[in-house]
Design a protein around this motif. Sequence first.
Motif, PDB file in Angstrom:
ATOM      1  N   SER A 209       0.842  -1.213   0.000  1.00  0.00           N
ATOM      2  CA  SER A 209       0.000   0.000   0.000  1.00  0.00           C
ATOM      3  C   SER A 209       0.873   1.258   0.000  1.00  0.00           C
ATOM      4  CB  SER A 209      -0.914   0.002   1.225  1.00  0.00           C
ATOM      5  OG  SER A 209      -1.568   1.242   1.310  1.00  0.00           O
ATOM      6  N   MET A 213      -4.804   5.685  -2.236  1.00  0.00           N
ATOM      7  CA  MET A 213      -6.278   5.617  -2.175  1.00  0.00           C
ATOM      8  C   MET A 213      -6.794   6.395  -0.960  1.00  0.00           C
ATOM      9  SD  MET A 213      -8.768   4.311  -3.898  1.00  0.00           S
ATOM     10  CE  MET A 213     -10.278   5.178  -3.493  1.00  0.00           C
ATOM     11  N   ALA A 271      -9.202   2.831   4.861  1.00  0.00           N
ATOM     12  CA  ALA A 271      -8.588   2.432   3.583  1.00  0.00           C
ATOM     13  C   ALA A 271      -7.211   1.807   3.811  1.00  0.00           C
ATOM     14  CB  ALA A 271      -8.466   3.640   2.669  1.00  0.00           C
ATOM     15  N   ALA A 273      -4.170  -0.631   4.693  1.00  0.00           N
ATOM     16  CA  ALA A 273      -3.907  -2.068   4.612  1.00  0.00           C
ATOM     17  C   ALA A 273      -3.166  -2.439   5.906  1.00  0.00           C
ATOM     18  CB  ALA A 273      -3.075  -2.388   3.381  1.00  0.00           C
ATOM     19  N   ALA A 275      -1.723  -4.661   8.880  1.00  0.00           N
ATOM     20  CA  ALA A 275      -1.190  -6.030   8.989  1.00  0.00           C
ATOM     21  C   ALA A 275      -2.109  -6.877   9.861  1.00  0.00           C
ATOM     22  CB  ALA A 275       0.201  -5.983   9.612  1.00  0.00           C
ATOM     23  N   ASP A 276      -2.328  -8.113   9.442  1.00  0.00           N
ATOM     24  CA  ASP A 276      -3.135  -9.033  10.254  1.00  0.00           C
ATOM     25  C   ASP A 276      -2.267  -9.769  11.274  1.00  0.00           C
ATOM     26  OD1 ASP A 276      -5.639  -8.546   9.060  1.00  0.00           O
ATOM     27  OD2 ASP A 276      -5.024  -9.704   7.298  1.00  0.00           O
ATOM     28  N   ASP A 302      -7.953  -6.365  15.159  1.00  0.00           N
ATOM     29  CA  ASP A 302      -8.697  -5.849  14.005  1.00  0.00           C
ATOM     30  C   ASP A 302      -9.365  -4.530  14.416  1.00  0.00           C
ATOM     31  OD1 ASP A 302     -10.683  -5.297  12.018  1.00  0.00           O
ATOM     32  OD2 ASP A 302     -10.424  -7.362  11.308  1.00  0.00           O
ATOM     33  N   ASP A 355      -0.771   0.847  -5.081  1.00  0.00           N
ATOM     34  CA  ASP A 355       0.270   1.730  -5.609  1.00  0.00           C
ATOM     35  C   ASP A 355      -0.079   2.562  -6.838  1.00  0.00           C
ATOM     36  OD1 ASP A 355       2.654   2.970  -5.310  1.00  0.00           O
ATOM     37  OD2 ASP A 355       3.731   1.602  -6.626  1.00  0.00           O
TER      38      ASP A 355
END
Length: 399
Positions: A209, A213, A271, A273, A275-276, A302, A355
């Motif tokens: 990312s 966006m 928006a 991204a 990390a999980d 989360d 990107d």
Amino acid sequence: MFKGKKITAGIAGGIAAYKAAEVVSWLKQQGADISVAMTKNAAEFITPLSMKTLSGRPVAMDIMDTSSDWHVPHVDLADCDLLLLLPATANLLAKAAHGLGDDLLSATILASNAPVLCAPAMHTNMYNNPATQENIRILQQRGWSFIEPGWGRLACGALGQGRLADVEQIKERIRDSLQEGPLKGKRILLTAGPTHEYIDPVRFLGNRSSGKMGYAMAEAARAAGAEVLLISGPSSLPDPAGVRVHRVVSAQEMYDAVWKEYEDCDIVIMAAAVADYRPAHVEPNKIKKSGEQSLQLVRTRDILASLGEHKGSHFLVGFAAETNDLLAYAQDKLERKNLDMIIANDVSQAGAGFDGDTNILSVLYRQDGSLLRQDYPLQSKKEVSRQLMALIARQLENA
Ligand code: PMT
């Protein structure tokens, strides 16, 4: 909306100048008080007589001209409700960014406090030139709104970005500029970019990312009148104009920053991204090469799901970045995280996702107990963000 509004249309010297005629004529028909300032080069592409006939007023071209309507032309023209630059050439942008006022139009820009709506048009290489991009960034930081040039065949026959935006799109943006933003009075918290989960002082787990966006969404939210806080993971993008920016690194830092501001906002759009997983331990020193290594990962929290558990009156918008079964996974996230809207992003498609400057999106949202879907075909992240803000504003009105 147009009655009694003073609009100054500044026309610079490019082939797209002829399209200004249609916009000026339309503005006149809508009842706007429209004045036209042209550069001498613009008059090579379209005659001042045409613009005078369409606007119903003498056209100003010369900073020293006191023979017609104008007392001090650049000062009189600067006093307006909207300064529309159509088309704006690379030269005009450079002059405006650096404060030059060596002709009527650039002096009018310098003398004006009015909001500026600017539609650039030029050859692709000129548009992409770092100098032009830097000038656009400077002007955006000063609050200028831009209508991005379109892609397509240019006057020289080449294909690329640089054509003046569609006239219908320009009309829509003028309408938006003259009315109060649909999100005025709303406080929006946006997240953008990746998170970095450190393994040791020099290595981290991250993702692709760029933040483009989320930053485009922040700009669009600001342009729609909202008060915007952008919580950004690591990104090389500059702060969007008029937006409060809080930079973080890890998922945990983003979690803390979001929760600190949650109570005070009306809308959250995630928006980022995030990390999980993160490394279970962060090594204090650089890990040395020594045979096989394994990395133990633990789940991050989360953020969006935790907000959904305390939704209250917040309007929650998530993104879903998927490579397969886009809508099924997106719907699952909408329901599981208790969201009002989810923006599904098939990141395996060319021109979509990480990107790049463009995206392809499908939005799922609830309305009167039904699940609705709206598709957004390939377009710039900036343009689709503007449309998404309009959709969010409509949904809030319906709620
Ligand atoms: O930044 P760009 O280069 O422009 O790329 C844009 C983008 C592809 C990153 C963006 O369009 C996008 O899709 N963002 C969401 C990416 C993502 O993490 O999706 P997800 O399906 O893994 O997560 C679902 C939602 O939960 C997201 O809103 C995410 O922000 C949120 N989440 C995820 C994990 C987590 N620990 N906490 C969260 O809040």
